[in-house]
Design a protein around this motif. Structure first.
Motif: not given
Ligand SMILES: *Cc1c(COP(=O)(O)O)cnc(C)c1O
Length: 570
Positions: A71-82, A370-376, A403-411
């Protein structure tokens, strides 16, 4: 219109935002700020307002979220073609980064409204042959990298943006800074204006500050001091150099560090927070500035499910460009509202089945969060006492999170993991899923398909919140702490329900977590569940009030009319 040149014969409001979310296919947003920017642009197009938007291309997007088996979040690059979505414009400009010239170009996306209105959106890009590799990467990652990377991005956005608008021939009547990330544009304007009107003296009085103020509108979104971008002057000197003399910059952006919010505050004639309460909170953060409040909204057409949309079309024609018409929602028969909602619910449950393999029951009251997974945002609040929750909701409740957690936000990542562990514990007694990769597509399927929209942030940190407005538009009542827009939209038992006491304080020091939790459980048990299961027509009344008393007002059409009359025309 065959070329962007058609956009350049009218004076426009230049709307600057670090992130813009127009569709899930253009992944240049991370959350609420970007989606708000996109909704703003769409309403501007519907209302035929002369706007041009400027943002970063974010070639690698924010990130795609998946979970490992724990259940730990992994971040993958998004590929899109502008190049598949956008049109590269021929003009280029230069900005200075660490004494190097860095070329900046723009990609165009046209937001077209059925009304015939159109708003061009420029996505700035430094991935150009001739730029150093590290400079080509400046516009890759939204909110990625370190502080130096962020400063480089803000140079490209603010300074590069102003210059590129000029190169392309846009006439700008006002600059609207959506949050402080684009504040550096004020420095380029100061400098440019000075070159035109002055030569010689470097005294502060020779800079035409009132002139720049008269051109800038600043919307702040962050209700805490720590949330504002700031950069040490040593870094500023090394990376940006002297766009204006350092003593002038220190006067405008702060003695110790370059504070992007302070810079924008000092150089704008109209400053606003994004809900009434947030206006007050911002006023106490920045005494000495006059802070107004214009409450956020959501774009009606974008956020209404196809199921509700066909009802609105039938009973309230032209609602999408005149959402005030939703005030007559009571003309729609109850059973048709309920059927439309069940349609959206089935559509969501089908998605849940596909993604998680779990079967949700359409007859059970379903809560969405659903919203950003941040402490507040306190996503785990409802699980404070799992036994109590089971006692209340065993067999009568389903929960859907995302909801996503920021990549540096272990909390934040731990929060997500714990919610998924909770799901295993509850099993089928209270079905619970955490959907991966929350984005605009998932939001537009998730929010209309649940029965209640839950929000329990730490006051007063929810500057506005917009997902609750998307819920209201679809007849999904809010069950929320009194913060942000909900203070204005809430009528107890009529448009939805509050959690905890009213928001009177303006600091995070005084909060009410224990009271909030108790109130959440009590209301769920004694008010919400009984109404849902025992009084369907009473329930549908609340659904209709969410539409007729919340959604008719909390939308970006109303919001943009306010920006025009209160900010742009001043
Ligand atoms: C609307 C939206 C948000 C913002 O929701 P809040 O309630 O304001 O936090 C974030 N992400 C996505 C994908 C959205 O659609």
């Amino acid at each position: 219109m065959n070329s962007w040149k058609g956009y350049t014969d009218t004076q426009r409001i230049a709307y600057f935002s670090m992130e813009i979310g127009l569709t899930a296919e253009i992944p240049t947003y991370s959350g609420g700020l970007g989606v708000l920017a996109g909704d703003t642009i769409k309403s501007a197009a519907d209302l035929k307002l002369p706007l041009v938007a400027v943002t970063l291309l974010s070639r690698k997007g924010y990130f795609r979220q998946i979970f490992d088996s724990s259940g730990w979040q992994q971040e993958h690059a998004v590929s899109w073609k502008p190049e598949n979505m956008l049109e590269l414009l021929p003009g280029k400009t230069l900005v200075t980064v660490e004494d190097r010239d860095v070329k900046v170009q723009a990609w165009l996306y046209r937001v077209k409204s059925p009304t015939g209105g159109e708003v061009p959106v420029l996505f700035l890009d430094t991935d150009i042959p001739g730029n150093l590799n590290e400079d080509r990467a400046i516009t890759d990652h939204l909110y990625g990298g370190d502080q130096q990377y962020r400063l480089k991005q803000e140079i490209v956005l603010g300074i590069g943006g102003v210059r590129l608008l000029q190169v392309l021939g846009f006439q700008v009547r006002k600059y609207h800074l959506n949050e402080g990330h684009a504040s550096l544009l004020t420095l380029d304007l100061l400098n440019h204006h000075r070159r035109v009107v002055e030569n010689g003296s470097s005294e502060l009085s020779s800079w035409d500050i009132p002139k720049i103020q008269s051109q800038c509108v600043f919307t702040t979104h962050t209700p805490v001091e720590a949330g504002h971008d700031r950069f040490p002057y040593s870094m500023v000197e090394k990376i940006m150099g002297e766009v204006v003399p350092l003593d002038l910059l220190r006067n405008l952006a702060g003695k110790e560090e370059m504070n992007m919010t302070l810079l924008a505050l000092n150089l704008s004639h109209f400053i606003n927070g994004v809900a009434k309460k947030h206006g007050e909170v911002s006023q106490s953060l920045f005494p000495g500035f006059e802070i107004h409040a214009i409450t956020n909204g959501v774009h009606p057409f974008t956020w209404t499910s196809p199921y509700m949309m066909s009802l609105f079309d039938k009973y309230l024609p032209s609602w999408a460009n005149e959402p005030e018409l939703l005030v007559r929602v009571d003309n729609i028969p109850d059973d048709e509202i309920w059927e439309a909602h069940l349609g959206a619910k089935a559509y969501l449950f089908q998605y849940i089945q596909e993604v998680t393999g779990r079967t949700f029951d359409p007859d059970i009251l379903t809560i969405g969060f659903a919203r950003r997974a941040t402490a507040y945002k306190r996503a785990k609040m409802i699980f404070t006492d799992p036994e109590r929750l089971l006692q209340i909701g065993d067999g009568k409740l389903q929960l859907i999170f995302a909801g996503k957690a920021h990549p540096h936000d272990d909390h934040g990542k731990r929060m997500i993991q714990e919610i998924q562990q909770q799901a295993q514990y509850f099993g089928d007694r209270i079905r619970l899923v955490y959907l991966p990769n929350y984005n605009m597509d998932i939001a537009s399927r998730l929010i209309p398909g649940v029965d209640i929209w839950l929000n329990n942030p730490l006051r007063p940190l929810e500057a506005s919140g917009t997902s609750g407005m998307k819920a209201a538009l679809n007849g999904v009542p809010n069950f929320s702490v009194l913060d942000g827009w909900w203070i204005e939209g809430h009528i107890e038992g009529v448009t939805g329900w509050s959690i905890g006491p009213p928001a009177t304080e303006t600091t995070v020091d005084v909060n009410h977590s224990d009271e909030d939790v108790l109130d959440l459980y009590n209301k769920l048990e004694k008010v919400i569940l009984p109404l849902y299961y025992q009084d369907r027509s009473g329930w549908v009344k609340v659904m209709k009030n969410a539409i007729g008393k919340n959604a008719y007002y909390f939308n970006t059409h109303v919001m943009m009319r306010r920006y025009v009359t209160e900010a742009y025309l001043r």
